[in-house]
Motif scaffolding. Structure first.
Motif, PDB file in Angstrom:
ATOM      1  N   GLU A  55      40.122  41.914  35.341  1.00 14.01           N
ATOM      2  CA  GLU A  55      41.371  41.873  34.575  1.00 14.01           C
ATOM      3  C   GLU A  55      41.820  40.450  34.264  1.00 14.01           C
ATOM      4  OE1 GLU A  55      43.899  44.003  37.197  1.00 14.01           O
ATOM      5  OE2 GLU A  55      43.456  45.978  36.358  1.00 14.01           O
ATOM      6  N   GLU A  56      41.527  39.495  35.169  1.00 10.93           N
ATOM      7  CA  GLU A  56      42.144  38.182  35.044  1.00 10.93           C
ATOM      8  C   GLU A  56      41.183  36.989  35.089  1.00 10.93           C
ATOM      9  OE1 GLU A  56      45.222  37.817  37.955  1.00 10.93           O
ATOM     10  OE2 GLU A  56      46.011  39.832  37.608  1.00 10.93           O
ATOM     11  N   TYR A  57      40.019  37.124  35.749  1.00 11.25           N
ATOM     12  CA  TYR A  57      39.234  35.927  36.060  1.00 11.25           C
ATOM     13  C   TYR A  57      37.825  35.898  35.473  1.00 11.25           C
ATOM     14  CZ  TYR A  57      42.727  34.943  39.690  1.00 11.25           C
ATOM     15  OH  TYR A  57      43.885  34.670  40.367  1.00 11.25           O
TER      16      TYR A  57
ATOM     17  N   SER B  92      33.012  32.599  38.530  1.00 11.07           N
ATOM     18  CA  SER B  92      32.245  33.656  39.169  1.00 11.07           C
ATOM     19  C   SER B  92      33.131  34.408  40.172  1.00 11.07           C
ATOM     20  CB  SER B  92      31.026  33.082  39.886  1.00 11.07           C
ATOM     21  OG  SER B  92      31.439  32.271  40.979  1.00 11.07           O
ATOM     22  N   PHE B  93      32.731  35.625  40.486  1.00  5.30           N
ATOM     23  CA  PHE B  93      33.536  36.492  41.346  1.00  5.30           C
ATOM     24  C   PHE B  93      33.744  35.883  42.733  1.00  5.30           C
ATOM     25  CE2 PHE B  93      33.572  39.953  44.547  1.00  5.30           C
ATOM     26  CZ  PHE B  93      34.832  40.479  44.261  1.00  5.30           C
ATOM     27  N   PHE B  94      32.659  35.455  43.364  1.00 10.01           N
ATOM     28  CA  PHE B  94      32.759  34.987  44.749  1.00 10.01           C
ATOM     29  C   PHE B  94      33.508  33.656  44.848  1.00 10.01           C
ATOM     30  CE2 PHE B  94      29.125  37.887  44.952  1.00 10.01           C
ATOM     31  CZ  PHE B  94      29.543  38.708  45.981  1.00 10.01           C
ATOM     32  N   LYS B  95      33.543  32.902  43.774  1.00  8.58           N
ATOM     33  CA  LYS B  95      34.274  31.639  43.796  1.00  8.58           C
ATOM     34  C   LYS B  95      35.785  31.873  43.807  1.00  8.58           C
ATOM     35  CE  LYS B  95      32.442  28.201  41.705  1.00  8.58           C
ATOM     36  NZ  LYS B  95      31.930  27.238  40.705  1.00  8.58           N
ATOM     37  N   VAL B  96      36.224  32.914  43.108  1.00  6.26           N
ATOM     38  CA  VAL B  96      37.674  33.183  43.041  1.00  6.26           C
ATOM     39  C   VAL B  96      38.099  34.274  44.014  1.00  6.26           C
ATOM     40  CG1 VAL B  96      37.841  32.462  40.635  1.00  6.26           C
ATOM     41  CG2 VAL B  96      37.366  34.858  41.173  1.00  6.26           C
ATOM     42  N   LEU B  97      37.156  34.863  44.756  1.00  6.65           N
ATOM     43  CA  LEU B  97      37.480  35.948  45.682  1.00  6.65           C
ATOM     44  C   LEU B  97      38.560  35.564  46.694  1.00  6.65           C
ATOM     45  CD1 LEU B  97      37.008  38.790  46.729  1.00  6.65           C
ATOM     46  CD2 LEU B  97      35.071  37.924  48.071  1.00  6.65           C
TER      47      LEU B  97
ATOM     48  N   ILE C 182      38.003  46.770  47.714  1.00  6.91           N
ATOM     49  CA  ILE C 182      37.985  47.616  46.521  1.00  6.91           C
ATOM     50  C   ILE C 182      38.787  47.014  45.367  1.00  6.91           C
ATOM     51  CG2 ILE C 182      38.449  49.920  45.620  1.00  6.91           C
ATOM     52  CD1 ILE C 182      36.276  49.837  47.754  1.00  6.91           C
ATOM     53  N   VAL C 183      39.957  46.466  45.654  1.00  9.60           N
ATOM     54  CA  VAL C 183      40.834  45.950  44.605  1.00  9.60           C
ATOM     55  C   VAL C 183      40.344  44.635  43.990  1.00  9.60           C
ATOM     56  CG1 VAL C 183      43.154  45.055  44.130  1.00  9.60           C
ATOM     57  CG2 VAL C 183      42.871  47.165  45.453  1.00  9.60           C
ATOM     58  N   PRO C 184      39.807  43.669  44.761  1.00  8.10           N
ATOM     59  CA  PRO C 184      39.409  42.385  44.166  1.00  8.10           C
ATOM     60  C   PRO C 184      38.523  42.468  42.928  1.00  8.10           C
ATOM     61  CG  PRO C 184      39.412  42.178  46.542  1.00  8.10           C
ATOM     62  CD  PRO C 184      39.680  43.629  46.241  1.00  8.10           C
TER      63      PRO C 184
END
Length: 303
Positions: free
Chosen positions: A42-44, A49-54, A34-36
């Motif tokens: 907010e930051e990335y 992309s989302f899954f790259k920095v997850l 939920i938080v990621p």
């Protein structure tokens, strides 16, 4: 309040297992799932992309708005001796003392304890962090936790809350007015008369007055008007926890896109309110409520 009722049916070991299921499981699930997304927005979002920095986000182990669940679990464990005491015959000593105090000085006067805790703890732990290591925050919520335990099964205090609900609401209103007056007073108006530390102490006092006044007002009115069995109230009560877990992530995602539109502030707020509430409702009704595993991950009881 729920904790005293749980201890009537469970041993302390069973109680801890129940707290793990209801609090730790949703907390871990929230930190991983939920938080990621909110951290990403907010930051990335402008970097990758989302899954790259997850993986990087998950390793940060941020709890964000789920700090409340984290603190609730810790307080539940710390207060086990007190809850056991309140479920024993010795509870009448506490009940009688608090009942006599409340009848003589009103329940609103409990705020004196809260103010003392807040002002002195803030002197040593001035941070506004919700971290477990910040004792000023932990003690602040511990007061409400303990108050709930005392009030839960004390019929005399419930009667006082009902009887004085209008008076408490008036005190909450006055405290709120003072809160906003003090908030908007320019610093240069009061700085010649009060040091920075004294100004902060006044702020803590006003915040305590508002917090306690609002809570006892809600308890008083709820015990009068929401004390009957209701299917609607029961369903809403069940939905509160998933709504809380989801709300900040959904609001941040919608807010990111809504805020960049060329609309007035009030329109943006209305759009955000409707879109986030509708989305959370759909997720809850169709993807959480019907499924046993998902209910478990969100800390809900079996149907």
């Amino acid at each position: 309040m729920e904790l005293c009722l749980l201890f009537q049916k469970k041993t302390w070991y069973q109680f801890i297992i129940e707290r793990v299921k209801r609090l730790v499981i949703p907390l871990v699930f929230g930190v991983l799932v939920i938080v990621p997304p909110q951290v990403y927005y907010e930051e990335y979002i402008e970097q990758s992309s989302f899954f790259k920095v997850l993986p990087e986000i998950v390793l940060q182990n941020k709890v964000n708005h789920l700090w409340f669940i984290e603190q609730l679990f810790v307080l539940s464990l710390l207060f086990i001796p007190i809850i056991l005491l309140m479920n024993s015959n010795k509870r009448f000593l506490v009940y009688n003392f608090m009942s006599n105090w409340s009848q003589r000085f009103e329940i609103f006067s409990w705020v004196v304890i809260l103010i003392i805790l807040r002002v002195f703890s803030k002197f040593y732990f001035p941070s506004n962090s919700n971290s477990l290591t910040n004792l000023s925050t932990l003690l602040f919520y511990a007061f409400f936790f303990f108050s709930g335990i005392v009030i839960a099964k004390n019929q005399n205090i419930w009667l006082l809350l009902q009887k004085n609900r209008r008076k408490n609401l008036f005190l909450a209103f006055i405290s709120t007015v003072v809160f906003y007056v003090y908030y908007f007073i320019p610093t240069d108006v009061i700085s010649p008369f009060l040091s920075l530390q004294h100004r902060w102490n006044l702020w803590y006092i006003v915040c305590c007055l508002v917090s306690w006044g609002v809570i006892i007002s809600i308890l008083g009115y709820s015990s009068v008007y929401l004390n009957n069995k209701s299917k609607v109230l029961s369903k809403l009560n069940e939905a509160v926890y998933p709504f809380y877990i989801l709300h900040q992530t959904v609001i941040i995602i919608f807010g990111y896109y809504i805020i960049n539109n060329d609309l007035t502030l009030i329109i943006k707020l209305i759009l955000l309110l409707i879109s986030s509430f509708f989305t959370i409702g759909v997720i809850y009704i169709f993807f959480i409520k019907p499924f046993k595993l998902i209910r478990f991950l969100f800390g809900m009881k079996n149907r």
